[in-house]
Write a protein that holds these residues in place. Structure first.
Motif, PDB file in Angstrom:
ATOM      1  N   LYS A   1     -12.672 -11.904   4.340  1.00  0.00           N
ATOM      2  CA  LYS A   1     -12.746 -13.204   3.652  1.00  0.00           C
ATOM      3  C   LYS A   1     -12.867 -13.051   2.146  1.00  0.00           C
ATOM      4  N   GLU A   2     -13.357 -11.884   1.714  1.00  0.00           N
ATOM      5  CA  GLU A   2     -13.625 -11.750   0.278  1.00  0.00           C
ATOM      6  C   GLU A   2     -12.317 -11.659  -0.514  1.00  0.00           C
ATOM      7  N   GLY A   3     -11.937 -12.742  -1.134  1.00  0.00           N
ATOM      8  CA  GLY A   3     -10.646 -12.849  -1.810  1.00  0.00           C
ATOM      9  C   GLY A   3     -10.431 -11.816  -2.892  1.00  0.00           C
ATOM     10  N   ARG A   4     -11.504 -11.472  -3.581  1.00  0.00           N
ATOM     11  CA  ARG A   4     -11.396 -10.576  -4.732  1.00  0.00           C
ATOM     12  C   ARG A   4     -10.813  -9.209  -4.347  1.00  0.00           C
ATOM     13  N   LEU A   5     -11.068  -8.764  -3.150  1.00  0.00           N
ATOM     14  CA  LEU A   5     -10.609  -7.441  -2.721  1.00  0.00           C
ATOM     15  C   LEU A   5      -9.435  -7.519  -1.738  1.00  0.00           C
ATOM     16  N   ASN A   6      -8.885  -8.691  -1.549  1.00  0.00           N
ATOM     17  CA  ASN A   6      -7.804  -8.884  -0.584  1.00  0.00           C
ATOM     18  C   ASN A   6      -6.455  -8.827  -1.309  1.00  0.00           C
ATOM     19  N   VAL A   7      -5.692  -7.759  -1.056  1.00  0.00           N
ATOM     20  CA  VAL A   7      -4.410  -7.618  -1.771  1.00  0.00           C
ATOM     21  C   VAL A   7      -3.469  -8.778  -1.463  1.00  0.00           C
ATOM     22  N   ASN A   8      -3.605  -9.372  -0.287  1.00  0.00           N
ATOM     23  CA  ASN A   8      -2.715 -10.491   0.056  1.00  0.00           C
ATOM     24  C   ASN A   8      -3.001 -11.745  -0.762  1.00  0.00           C
TER      25      ASN A   8
ATOM     26  N   LEU B   1      -6.795   3.783   1.809  1.00  0.00           N
ATOM     27  CA  LEU B   1      -5.834   2.863   2.419  1.00  0.00           C
ATOM     28  C   LEU B   1      -6.482   2.064   3.551  1.00  0.00           C
ATOM     29  N   SER B   2      -7.363   2.708   4.313  1.00  0.00           N
ATOM     30  CA  SER B   2      -8.064   2.000   5.388  1.00  0.00           C
ATOM     31  C   SER B   2      -8.946   0.891   4.819  1.00  0.00           C
ATOM     32  N   LEU B   3      -9.639   1.206   3.729  1.00  0.00           N
ATOM     33  CA  LEU B   3     -10.469   0.185   3.078  1.00  0.00           C
ATOM     34  C   LEU B   3      -9.629  -0.991   2.606  1.00  0.00           C
ATOM     35  N   ILE B   4      -8.482  -0.669   1.969  1.00  0.00           N
ATOM     36  CA  ILE B   4      -7.604  -1.737   1.465  1.00  0.00           C
ATOM     37  C   ILE B   4      -7.133  -2.615   2.633  1.00  0.00           C
ATOM     38  N   ALA B   5      -6.809  -1.960   3.772  1.00  0.00           N
ATOM     39  CA  ALA B   5      -6.361  -2.705   4.950  1.00  0.00           C
ATOM     40  C   ALA B   5      -7.490  -3.580   5.499  1.00  0.00           C
ATOM     41  N   GLU B   6      -8.702  -3.024   5.563  1.00  0.00           N
ATOM     42  CA  GLU B   6      -9.844  -3.827   6.036  1.00  0.00           C
ATOM     43  C   GLU B   6     -10.090  -5.036   5.134  1.00  0.00           C
ATOM     44  N   TRP B   7     -10.087  -4.775   3.832  1.00  0.00           N
ATOM     45  CA  TRP B   7     -10.326  -5.852   2.874  1.00  0.00           C
ATOM     46  C   TRP B   7      -9.257  -6.949   2.975  1.00  0.00           C
ATOM     47  N   ALA B   8      -8.027  -6.535   3.386  1.00  0.00           N
ATOM     48  CA  ALA B   8      -6.917  -7.488   3.430  1.00  0.00           C
ATOM     49  C   ALA B   8      -7.071  -8.476   4.593  1.00  0.00           C
ATOM     50  N   THR B   9      -7.950  -8.142   5.533  1.00  0.00           N
ATOM     51  CA  THR B   9      -8.172  -9.059   6.658  1.00  0.00           C
ATOM     52  C   THR B   9      -9.475  -9.822   6.477  1.00  0.00           C
TER      53      THR B   9
ATOM     54  N   ARG C   1      -4.037  -7.021 -10.505  1.00  0.00           N
ATOM     55  CA  ARG C   1      -5.191  -7.216  -9.611  1.00  0.00           C
ATOM     56  C   ARG C   1      -5.113  -6.279  -8.406  1.00  0.00           C
ATOM     57  N   VAL C   2      -3.899  -6.051  -7.918  1.00  0.00           N
ATOM     58  CA  VAL C   2      -3.738  -5.110  -6.798  1.00  0.00           C
ATOM     59  C   VAL C   2      -4.161  -3.708  -7.240  1.00  0.00           C
ATOM     60  N   ALA C   3      -3.745  -3.324  -8.447  1.00  0.00           N
ATOM     61  CA  ALA C   3      -4.123  -2.000  -8.963  1.00  0.00           C
ATOM     62  C   ALA C   3      -5.651  -1.888  -9.055  1.00  0.00           C
ATOM     63  N   ARG C   4      -6.307  -2.968  -9.468  1.00  0.00           N
ATOM     64  CA  ARG C   4      -7.762  -2.975  -9.546  1.00  0.00           C
ATOM     65  C   ARG C   4      -8.385  -2.773  -8.161  1.00  0.00           C
ATOM     66  N   ILE C   5      -7.781  -3.397  -7.154  1.00  0.00           N
ATOM     67  CA  ILE C   5      -8.301  -3.261  -5.786  1.00  0.00           C
ATOM     68  C   ILE C   5      -8.148  -1.810  -5.300  1.00  0.00           C
ATOM     69  N   VAL C   6      -6.988  -1.208  -5.582  1.00  0.00           N
ATOM     70  CA  VAL C   6      -6.782   0.194  -5.183  1.00  0.00           C
ATOM     71  C   VAL C   6      -7.807   1.082  -5.886  1.00  0.00           C
ATOM     72  N   GLY C   7      -8.021   0.818  -7.175  1.00  0.00           N
ATOM     73  CA  GLY C   7      -9.028   1.561  -7.930  1.00  0.00           C
ATOM     74  C   GLY C   7     -10.412   1.402  -7.315  1.00  0.00           C
TER      75      GLY C   7
END
Lengths: 244, 244
Positions: free
Chosen positions: B70-77, B60-68, B84-90
């Motif tokens: 620049k790398e769009g591919r891993l940004n749930v927002n 969850l911390s990684l997902i939160a970091e990625w969400a802030t 795509r969100v499921a892929r990011i969690v994976g």
């Protein structure tokens, strides 16, 4: 998988087992998992088995051999108490472990063989035991008057909510069958027929045994009535306020 | 242990989680297992977690970091679909595995971290996923519109019997709470408070969330009514003939 239940009541015992055995989903067979040793007016001993069928059958064969032999200590027919019978079952498991344990380990297979033992020997009250793979065991008490082995979880909530040791035998048998229905709905590897043995305290004989298969009207009735009943109870409860 | 449930309905989603975490019976704590990422009118994403708390928190911390970042591919927002969100969690789980997997193995601890992911992104219908420790996942379908993680068995029979995808949100929430009650009665390591989030399709906002603790009147009401109702249904069913 397997599902077996034993219940200790003021009126006696209810013991039940399913009959499905599987070694992977492409190898499914029907085996009875209930064995009864009866000597009218002397003792009634019932064993339910779960785990590796090879191991439990082997233990039962040993117990049967010992029951014809001269060595009194291992002869269930000569046991003075159900505690002694539980010790004999434990001993059988330990002999099977001596024989098969190491080889199973080499093949990465767990030594998994458990029994529910219920019955009565003249001079004692009915007793109920849960015997583990290691041959050790526990006995049912008024606080926990039932044991389950195999696929135990789906069918446990109804016992936790409804079971009372003071229930009549037939009521407890009904509860056991509802527990089987819940289990069979949720786990395909638990299957019919069900062996159901209800033992009346101090009768010292097998008076009430039945096997219930697909065509059993009571079983299909219970399935319908319990399912419909739950739905009615569910409908009667007001839904929550979603916002608290 | 943990118990989390996600249900996909025609009207939306019901997501719920318990709050008990234990590392042995002498180390019990309360942790929320529900995380919600909301951007009103854009997306609502809810994650429920089970397994090793260190691993799920790390993901969850990684997902939160990625969400802030620049790398769009891993940004749930920036995800265009829930897939795509499921892929990011994976992906987050796989990064945690890279970091912690080998060391856990050395300590004989299983890499156990699973998620239920539910939510809606504008332009899509609501969707529900079950994400495994390996980072792979499955999606709910009309045939199986619910997922459970953690201690799943005690609370499954009521879903198997009653759940319909066409149920109103509040009815499904009631069913979810009954399932929690059954689970908490049978497994002490699942505990209050319950986080309950009901998401209305196309609302694209968190409108219905509540946390239910010991003092919650609805929860104690449901416990009593369901228990008493089951007993009534049980009493109304005739007992079996013991002799077949």
């Amino acid at each position: 998988m397997t599902y077996c239940v034993g219940v200790l009541l003021d009126e006696g015992l209810v013991l039940a087992s399913d009959s499905r055995t599987n070694a992977g989903v492409d190898n499914i067979a029907t085996f009875r998992k209930m064995s009864i040793i009866e000597k009218t007016d002397k003792h009634v001993i019932c064993l339910l088995s779960a785990g590796n069928l090879g191991l439990t059958q082997s233990a039962l064969s040993l117990i049967a051999e010992w029951a014809t032999g001269k060595e009194g200590r291992l002869n269930v027919n000569k046991a003075k108490t159900m505690y002694r019978v539980a010790r004999i079952v434990g001993q059988a498991l330990r002999e099977v472990y001596e024989e098969d344990g190491e080889s199973l380990q080499r093949h990465g297979t767990e030594f998994n063989a458990t029994f529910i033992l219920g019955g009565q020997i003249k001079g004692e009250r009915p007793r109920l035991f849960h015997i583990y793979s290691a041959g050790n065991f526990i006995e049912a008490t008024p606080e926990t008057p039932f044991f389950q082995i195999g696929e135990t979880k789906y069918g446990k909530p109804v016992f936790d909510r409804i079971l009372k040791q003071s229930m009549p035998l037939a009521e407890a048998a009904k509860l056991v069958l509802i527990s089987f229905d819940s289990t069979m709905r949720s786990n395909l590897s638990v299957g019919l027929p069900i062996d159901l043995f209800c033992y009346e305290s101090d009768s010292l004989k097998v008076a009430h045994y039945r096997q219930m298969g697909e065509a059993d009207g009571y079983l299909s009735g219970i399935r319908r009535q319990w399912g419909e009943g739950l739905k009615r109870v569910f409908i009667d409860i007001a839904p929550p306020d979603l916002d608290g």
